[in-house]
Scaffold this active site. Structure first.
Site, PDB file in Angstrom:
ATOM      1  N   ASN A 134       0.783  -1.108   0.073  1.00  0.00           N
ATOM      2  CA  ASN A 134       0.035   0.009  -0.025  1.00  0.00           C
ATOM      3  C   ASN A 134       0.756   1.291  -0.114  1.00  0.00           C
ATOM      4  O   ASN A 134       0.452   2.224  -0.712  1.00  0.00           O
ATOM      5  CB  ASN A 134      -1.058  -0.190   1.108  1.00  0.00           C
ATOM      6  CG  ASN A 134      -0.372   0.068   2.601  1.00  0.00           C
ATOM      7  OD1 ASN A 134       0.633  -0.740   2.451  1.00  0.00           O
ATOM      8  ND2 ASN A 134      -0.986   0.663   3.400  1.00  0.00           N
ATOM      9  N   LYS A 157      12.218  -7.790   0.997  1.00  0.00           N
ATOM     10  CA  LYS A 157      11.417  -8.382  -0.153  1.00  0.00           C
ATOM     11  C   LYS A 157      10.161  -7.344  -0.155  1.00  0.00           C
ATOM     12  O   LYS A 157       9.280  -7.322   0.736  1.00  0.00           O
ATOM     13  CB  LYS A 157      11.028  -9.781   0.521  1.00  0.00           C
ATOM     14  CG  LYS A 157      10.045 -10.533  -0.455  1.00  0.00           C
ATOM     15  CD  LYS A 157       9.281 -11.317   0.174  1.00  0.00           C
ATOM     16  CE  LYS A 157       7.894 -11.143   0.341  1.00  0.00           C
ATOM     17  NZ  LYS A 157       7.241 -10.676  -0.647  1.00  0.00           N
ATOM     18  N   GLY A 207       2.570  -5.696   7.519  1.00  0.00           N
ATOM     19  CA  GLY A 207       1.561  -6.339   6.722  1.00  0.00           C
ATOM     20  C   GLY A 207       0.448  -6.770   7.631  1.00  0.00           C
ATOM     21  O   GLY A 207       0.140  -6.221   8.799  1.00  0.00           O
ATOM     22  N   GLU A 229       4.494  -4.633  12.395  1.00  0.00           N
ATOM     23  CA  GLU A 229       3.726  -3.648  12.182  1.00  0.00           C
ATOM     24  C   GLU A 229       2.500  -4.211  11.507  1.00  0.00           C
ATOM     25  O   GLU A 229       2.539  -4.398  10.198  1.00  0.00           O
ATOM     26  CB  GLU A 229       4.371  -2.310  11.464  1.00  0.00           C
ATOM     27  CG  GLU A 229       5.477  -1.944  12.297  1.00  0.00           C
ATOM     28  CD  GLU A 229       6.063  -0.620  11.526  1.00  0.00           C
ATOM     29  OE1 GLU A 229       5.978  -0.551  10.169  1.00  0.00           O
ATOM     30  OE2 GLU A 229       6.686   0.130  12.315  1.00  0.00           O
TER      31      GLU A 229
HETATM   32  P1  NAD Z   1       0.285  -9.433   3.699  1.00  0.00           P
HETATM   33  O1  NAD Z   1       0.533  -9.708   5.068  1.00  0.00           O
HETATM   34  O2  NAD Z   1      -0.352 -10.180   3.104  1.00  0.00           O
HETATM   35  O3  NAD Z   1       1.788  -8.969   3.164  1.00  0.00           O
HETATM   36  C1  NAD Z   1       2.814  -8.566   3.551  1.00  0.00           C
HETATM   37  C2  NAD Z   1       4.209  -8.991   3.050  1.00  0.00           C
HETATM   38  O4  NAD Z   1       4.239 -10.398   3.686  1.00  0.00           O
HETATM   39  C3  NAD Z   1       4.266  -9.437   1.449  1.00  0.00           C
HETATM   40  O5  NAD Z   1       5.559  -8.889   1.077  1.00  0.00           O
HETATM   41  C4  NAD Z   1       4.025 -10.751   1.372  1.00  0.00           C
HETATM   42  O6  NAD Z   1       4.524 -11.377   0.340  1.00  0.00           O
HETATM   43  C5  NAD Z   1       4.707 -11.441   2.462  1.00  0.00           C
HETATM   44  N1  NAD Z   1       4.462 -12.620   3.322  1.00  0.00           N
HETATM   45  C6  NAD Z   1       3.072 -13.487   2.795  1.00  0.00           C
HETATM   46  N2  NAD Z   1       3.263 -14.681   3.548  1.00  0.00           N
HETATM   47  C7  NAD Z   1       4.305 -14.485   4.181  1.00  0.00           C
HETATM   48  C8  NAD Z   1       4.915 -15.644   5.146  1.00  0.00           C
HETATM   49  N3  NAD Z   1       4.290 -16.632   5.333  1.00  0.00           N
HETATM   50  N4  NAD Z   1       6.148 -15.420   5.541  1.00  0.00           N
HETATM   51  C9  NAD Z   1       6.992 -14.162   5.251  1.00  0.00           C
HETATM   52  N5  NAD Z   1       6.200 -13.041   4.440  1.00  0.00           N
HETATM   53  C10 NAD Z   1       5.178 -13.356   3.959  1.00  0.00           C
HETATM   54  O7  NAD Z   1      -0.045  -7.917   3.684  1.00  0.00           O
HETATM   55  P2  NAD Z   1      -0.593  -6.791   2.689  1.00  0.00           P
HETATM   56  O8  NAD Z   1      -1.984  -7.249   2.133  1.00  0.00           O
HETATM   57  O9  NAD Z   1       0.574  -6.880   1.412  1.00  0.00           O
HETATM   58  O10 NAD Z   1      -0.621  -5.206   3.070  1.00  0.00           O
HETATM   59  C11 NAD Z   1      -1.900  -5.081   3.869  1.00  0.00           C
HETATM   60  C12 NAD Z   1      -1.685  -5.138   5.356  1.00  0.00           C
HETATM   61  O11 NAD Z   1      -0.609  -4.304   5.931  1.00  0.00           O
HETATM   62  C13 NAD Z   1      -2.998  -4.543   6.164  1.00  0.00           C
HETATM   63  O12 NAD Z   1      -3.368  -5.385   7.164  1.00  0.00           O
HETATM   64  C14 NAD Z   1      -2.231  -3.269   6.522  1.00  0.00           C
HETATM   65  O13 NAD Z   1      -3.046  -2.909   7.861  1.00  0.00           O
HETATM   66  C15 NAD Z   1      -0.990  -3.737   7.155  1.00  0.00           C
HETATM   67  N6  NAD Z   1      -0.068  -2.429   6.912  1.00  0.00           N
HETATM   68  C16 NAD Z   1       0.173  -2.019   8.448  1.00  0.00           C
HETATM   69  C17 NAD Z   1       1.092  -0.803   8.402  1.00  0.00           C
HETATM   70  C18 NAD Z   1       1.340  -0.621   9.781  1.00  0.00           C
HETATM   71  O14 NAD Z   1       2.262   0.436   9.788  1.00  0.00           O
HETATM   72  N7  NAD Z   1       0.960  -1.120  11.136  1.00  0.00           N
HETATM   73  C19 NAD Z   1       1.304  -0.104   7.222  1.00  0.00           C
HETATM   74  C20 NAD Z   1       1.032  -0.610   6.076  1.00  0.00           C
HETATM   75  C21 NAD Z   1       0.256  -1.837   5.824  1.00  0.00           C
END
Ligand code: NAD
Length: 456
Positions: A134, A157, A207, A229
């Site tokens: 995002n 990554k 994430g 986070e």
């Molecule tokens: P996601 O958790 O699906 O993916 C995030 C990253 O993790 C990606 O690079 C993905 O490939 C990787 N990933 C997926 N499975 C994994 C595993 N088993 N081991 C290691 N890495 C893995 O999240 P998203 O859809 O990309 O992002 C949206 C989410 O991020 C929302 O929940 C949002 O609130 C959160 N977010 C939080 C903050 C914060 O500062 N707290 C900031 C931005 C986004």
């Protein structure tokens, strides 16, 4: 590189973009090993010399803001002006990172019972940085800057939805810094998992909660340090005495920014019954004026959602709310081509609705009504999340006391948090583990070591 490929899509058109090769498990290990070799010299470099090189990275990112912005827009649909300011934000915040790292690295001395204890703050080694889509430049940069300024190497990554933006961003780090110090691995969850399982010393992750939990399980085997986070369900409380126009403006802007795909934002609004009608009318008026547009157009403020998956998730929450009796003041519509979803304003929400319980991450203004302040606080805290929040009312000690009762890591009083500097970026409850920014945030990237000597 492996035979597996990522094929990102342009969310404004639904058309595929150039494919990107995924990194193999062997490739992940090699990148981590190169980062580890480069880290030794980097850790031995004086902190001010490191800071000079990091400032050069921030400048390079700013100098390439146009190219980065085009890539962000094409891969995840952010309006180009916002994408450009995301890329420019790194140069604007690098000095606060440098200051915090400087203070975090300072030794601490104390004498007790004839023993002098010096606490040294030492880099951990190699930090795996795993990022979402995002804010594909700002979010990984916050983690990379923290890791690098504290003397660590990093392996980055990017999200599988934004691999081209990730590659361009990585190039700017890699070309400016010593060879191998910042590595890049590409792929989806399996490559992220391989990075967690690799020889890195720490994972700095942004994430979803579900992925954060998977990382925590995997990291347990080697007791890796973690900063996670995660997602939020940020409440905005609107109480009598609030400047209702300012509150409505904030609600519409923050619920719809980046098509609602912002972690610290306005996910739900809890409005006091005395002002609910007037507030809802004002928000609806502002939302009606929002028009979707081509993200590459300089005048666009509202673009498509980043993926069909994300759009469908929001549509499912809206359908669930409808089936449980919610009222749609404005009903969002999916529009093609691409993954557009126009904004919704929804009221008469019930606690069992997924729109109230789960993170939405989409263009929805979700309004709940509370009878009094106590009920508003109760509703705000009735969640497993605790990322951001804001309280709106007559300024003064009573409103400050409401802010004190909110269980969120970051709380705005008559404002949002987007420009608040100096404080930690931190989630409470399931919205995070550990945190970044601020001196104490920087220390999450360091290992304290107590050295005891007889006091002279
Ligand atoms: P996601 O958790 O699906 O993916 C995030 C990253 O993790 C990606 O690079 C993905 O490939 C990787 N990933 C997926 N499975 C994994 C595993 N088993 N081991 C290691 N890495 C893995 O999240 P998203 O859809 O990309 O992002 C949206 C989410 O991020 C929302 O929940 C949002 O609130 C959160 N977010 C939080 C903050 C914060 O500062 N707290 C900031 C931005 C986004």
């Amino acid at each position: 590189m492996s035979s597996e490929r990522l094929v990102p899509h342009n969310p404004a058109t639904g058309q595929p973009l150039d494919p990107v090769d995924c990194t193999t498990p062997e490739g992940v290990r090699e990148v981590v090993a190169r980062a580890r070799s480069a880290q030794r010299a980097w850790a031995a470099t004086a902190a001010d010399a490191r800071a000079t090189q990091i400032r050069a990275v921030a400048k390079a990112i700013g100098d390439h803001a146009d190219a980065l912005a085009r890539s962000i827009s094409d891969e995840m649909g952010k309006p180009i002006r916002e994408a450009r300011s995301e890329a420019r934000s790194i140069a604007a915040r690098v000095e606060s990172f440098v200051r915090a790292a400087d203070q975090a690295l300072a030794d601490e001395d104390g004498v007790e019972n004839g023993i002098r204890v010096r606490v040294r703050w030492r880099p951990l080694g190699v930090v795996g940085v795993i990022a979402p889509w995002n804010y594909p430049v700002a979010t990984p940069s916050n983690l990379l800057l923290s890791a690098l300024l504290t003397g660590n190497a990093a392996v980055f990554k990017p999200s599988e939805y934004t691999p081209h933006t990730g590659a361009l961003l990585h190039r700017l780090y890699a070309e400016t810094l010593p060879e191998g110090l910042v590595g890049l691995v590409q792929g989806a969850g399996a490559v992220g998992a391989a990075l967690v399982a690799s020889d890195v010393d720490m994972i700095a992750f942004t994430g979803s909660i579900a992925t954060g939990q998977a990382i925590m399980r995997e990291a347990a085997a080697t007791m890796k340090r973690l900063v996670l986070e995660l997602g939020g369900k940020d409440p905005m409380l609107v109480l009598p005495g609030a400047d209702l126009q300012a509150a409505a403006r904030h609600a519409a802007d923050e619920a719809l920014r980046n098509a609602g795909q912002v972690c610290v934002s306005v996910e739900r609004i809890i409005v006091h019954a005395d002002v609910a009608g007037e507030f809802t009318r004002r928000v609806a008026e502002l939302v009606r004026a929002v028009k979707p547009g081509d993200p590459r157009d300089e005048s666009t403020t509202f673009g498509p959602m980043a993926s069909a998956r994300q759009r469908d998730l929001v549509l499912a929450q809206l359908a669930d709310a409808r089936s449980h009796g919610a009222t749609f003041v404005i009903e969002g519509q999916a529009q093609g081509p691409g993954y557009y979803l126009t904004p919704s304003v929804v009221t008469d929400l019930k606690p069992e609705m997924t729109l109230v319980k789960d993170e939405t991450f989409g263009p929805v203004v979700a309004i709940q009504v509370a009878r009094d302040v106590d009920e508003a606080v109760e509703m705000a805290n009735d969640t497993r999340y605790g990322l951001g929040a804001s309280v709106w009312g007559a300024p003064g000690p009573e409103l400050d006391a409401v802010a004190d009762r909110i269980e969120a890591g970051m709380v705005g009083v008559n404002r949002g948090l987007s420009t608040a500097a100096g404080g930690p970026w931190v989630g409470w409850k399931m919205s995070g583990l550990g945190y970044t920014r601020s001196v104490t945030g920087m220390r999450h990237f360091l290992q304290p070591q107590s050295q005891a000597r007889r006091a002279e």
